[in-house]
Motif scaffolding. Structure first.
Motif, PDB file in Angstrom:
ATOM      1  N   ASP A  39     -11.032   4.955   9.668  1.00 46.21           N
ATOM      2  CA  ASP A  39     -11.555   4.724   8.316  1.00 46.21           C
ATOM      3  C   ASP A  39     -11.406   6.003   7.487  1.00 46.21           C
ATOM      4  OD1 ASP A  39     -13.466   6.319   9.550  1.00 46.21           O
ATOM      5  OD2 ASP A  39     -15.191   5.165   8.887  1.00 46.21           O
ATOM      6  N   PHE A  40     -10.375   6.787   7.816  1.00 41.11           N
ATOM      7  CA  PHE A  40     -10.194   8.078   7.133  1.00 41.11           C
ATOM      8  C   PHE A  40      -9.525   7.959   5.772  1.00 41.11           C
ATOM      9  CE2 PHE A  40     -10.052  10.483  11.459  1.00 41.11           C
ATOM     10  CZ  PHE A  40     -11.425  10.364  11.556  1.00 41.11           C
TER      11      PHE A  40
ATOM     12  N   HIS B 131      -5.726   2.626   8.028  1.00 37.08           N
ATOM     13  CA  HIS B 131      -6.626   3.754   7.846  1.00 37.08           C
ATOM     14  C   HIS B 131      -7.617   3.543   6.713  1.00 37.08           C
ATOM     15  CE1 HIS B 131      -4.681   6.075  10.905  1.00 37.08           C
ATOM     16  NE2 HIS B 131      -3.519   5.800  10.377  1.00 37.08           N
TER      17      HIS B 131
ATOM     18  N   LEU C 216      -9.825   1.108   6.642  1.00 38.59           N
ATOM     19  CA  LEU C 216     -10.944   0.298   7.088  1.00 38.59           C
ATOM     20  C   LEU C 216     -12.182   0.725   6.307  1.00 38.59           C
ATOM     21  CD1 LEU C 216     -10.719  -1.770   9.458  1.00 38.59           C
ATOM     22  CD2 LEU C 216      -8.926  -0.061   9.528  1.00 38.59           C
TER      23      LEU C 216
END
Lengths: 266, 266, 266
Positions: free
Chosen positions: C12-13, C41, C43
């Protein structure tokens, strides 16, 4: 060729679900060495025209023998055909809804993907990206030929960039795309404008821009500028800003904003 | 080296156009084996400082001989020079606007990309990312040397993280970045704070935080916390929330929010 | 195996910082040939359940011996353990917060990452993605074994997709995910519904949908449809639109919207 096969991916699947990853997994399961290259996955959902333009922009730069997988497929599971196209030294795989048509230019060989033996064992009617297209791409990457995977056919859906009209010395086109910077790409190309110079007047959404510049930074920060963009289209931009925001323009294939170019008034 | 050359890409081109794909295609056309690695492409449009920080964060982890291509280039086509830099065991390619300066630290060799023979045949004045920078990166990946591709020069634009000021026992800095979680990164680093412990008081946007924690989860969910982040900077965060939202802070290099650290009041 | 090891990344970056790039650099520093594949990425920040579903969706398609690195880690630096799991022919690395649990199905071997010799020299308490997990993945890609890198343990945090309840002929479940298209994925699977046909009535958020369709395009553009989606779950969608927007539904693991299926009224 000894190098790993290059496979590009373009979709409207976004980057917050596992859909793109699922397609990559299928390809790698069939060809572990495939050199997978992301083009873009945040294309506007279901906007086939925007995706076709993005694919055209990107595909033009890739080396021969690249395999392009593109999935923006609102008609998935319906009667649109799954396609494979050999064109422009590359191979294109995706739905027959126009998505591949701007990048896969003539001369081209069109194939209908009609051989389930090369699809996934079980096919979800809502995810041909994974079960049909990625499987075919995996087989292509592994070295199978187009003639083995699919059947030649004659025609496909072609999108068209609307042809400009010329009336009484005014060249009239449309805004066909708003890019991530808010730059407005028009249907007008360099060749439509004759000499691109300061004697031309661009009009869009009630705004007049005098002259065609070479670069964004020829005008002051925050000012509007017209120039020929990197794909050869007349583009309206704001230096370090967003022309789309300033003019309140969002694209849509349904109602496009007109743009005109004429000889500048004295 | 037998391994494929590693090439990283960072830009503000977003993920809904074909621009990033076009750069990748150019690189692969010149070096089919290039191992292309995306860093980030949704950097805020035209925000050179944010991109320079992201490049610094990422580049530090890559192995030697990595080639870093970074394009956040609002001055494209103007008089900013295209650069190539050898530094920190890596090679950096991009515009001379400070973008490369935080990652490519001294000692470094700076080169001016002044040899059009290594650019694309036709150069769009608005897309040097594709026609200048990606072409150079492709040649580098294919094994050409810096001295062949460009001419040594002495100086480049350097961005600077503002130096903290110390006045009457108060250490004063600025918020220099808001990350995707809404964490606020400040210009203050561990070494500015002396012992980072519970006797310190952090103040930002009218809010006071007592003590420097080690982790986000040292405070309750929803509470604000100050800690030394992964890049060594003092960071203000909300455990499982967004400090930026809670404090109403958006970064901008123009008007940065002050942050101060002092000995805690009794 | 001669092929390069396949490493997938999910986090989740986001794509506006250097965090994802930093993880990739660490992996490539330990295994220059690692074949790095992005899953997603963007999320939702800190939403472990959504990420676990995305990982499950994607991982199912990858070939054996794939290494999956997943980092959605709001408890970083706290007492949640770092994990490595061998399951389903693949290896999974990430925090013990349930993130890996839907993809890494039993039978599985669970390991606790408790050997700092294989982490980075210095470990940021806020970025185990880089200093713990990516380092371990790099070592795995370079050929080190699970038993060398970590210590077997017995249990891990398991997320669960809530089991549907059946009462008086009504099958009741919940919306567990909203995907990027605004499609609503429910906890109900094909096997819960018996024969999926036109005699069923789906109810969600006060709306009734008659019958289970095969594809989105079985209904008119803009109309709501219920079907079995590509992961086998009952899904509510709008043909070329967003069911989430139309029904005003956003997911959250805390308060899920109920959905029920019953025999259609006469």
């Amino acid at each position: 060729m000894d190098s790993a096969p290059i496979v590009t991916l373009l979709s409207d699947f976004g980057s917050r679900d596992g859909y793109v990853g699922a397609m990559k997994g299928v390809i790698l399961s069939l060809c572990r060495d495939a050199h997978i290259i992301d083009i873009s996955h945040d294309l506007p959902a279901c906007d086939v025209f925007a995706a076709a333009l993005a694919l055209q922009t990107a595909a033009a730069s890739f080396p021969t023998a690249t395999i392009h997988l593109a999935v923006v497929d609102p008609g998935v599971g319906g009667d649109r055909r799954p396609l494979l196209i050999e064109a422009a030294g590359a191979t294109f795989v995706g739905p027959d809804n126009g998505l591949l048509s701007l990048a896969a230019t003539a001369p081209r060989r069109i194939y209908h993907l009609d051989r389930p033996a090369y699809f996934a064992d079980e096919i979800s009617p809502t995810f041909h990206g994974r079960d049909v297209f990625a499987a075919i791409v995996g087989h292509l990457a592994a070295g199978l030929g187009c003639g083995q995977l699919a059947t030649r056919c004659e025609s496909m859906v072609d999108l068209e960039i609307p042809e400009p009209a010329v009336q009484a010395g005014v060249c009239m086109g449309e805004i066909i795309h708003v890019d991530r910077f808010g730059n407005l790409l028009s249907s007008l190309r360099r060749e439509h404008l004759g000499g691109c110079d300061n004697s031309l007047l661009v009009e869009v959404a009630g705004r007049r821009i005098k002259g065609i510049s070479l670069t964004y930074s020829e005008v002051a920060v925050g000012e509007m500028v017209a120039l020929i963009g990197s794909s050869g289209h007349l583009e309206i931009a704001v230096n370090r800003g967003s022309a789309a925001c300033e003019l309140g323009i969002a694209t849509s294939s349904d109602s496009r904003v007109p743009v005109s170019v004429s000889a500048a008034a004295l």
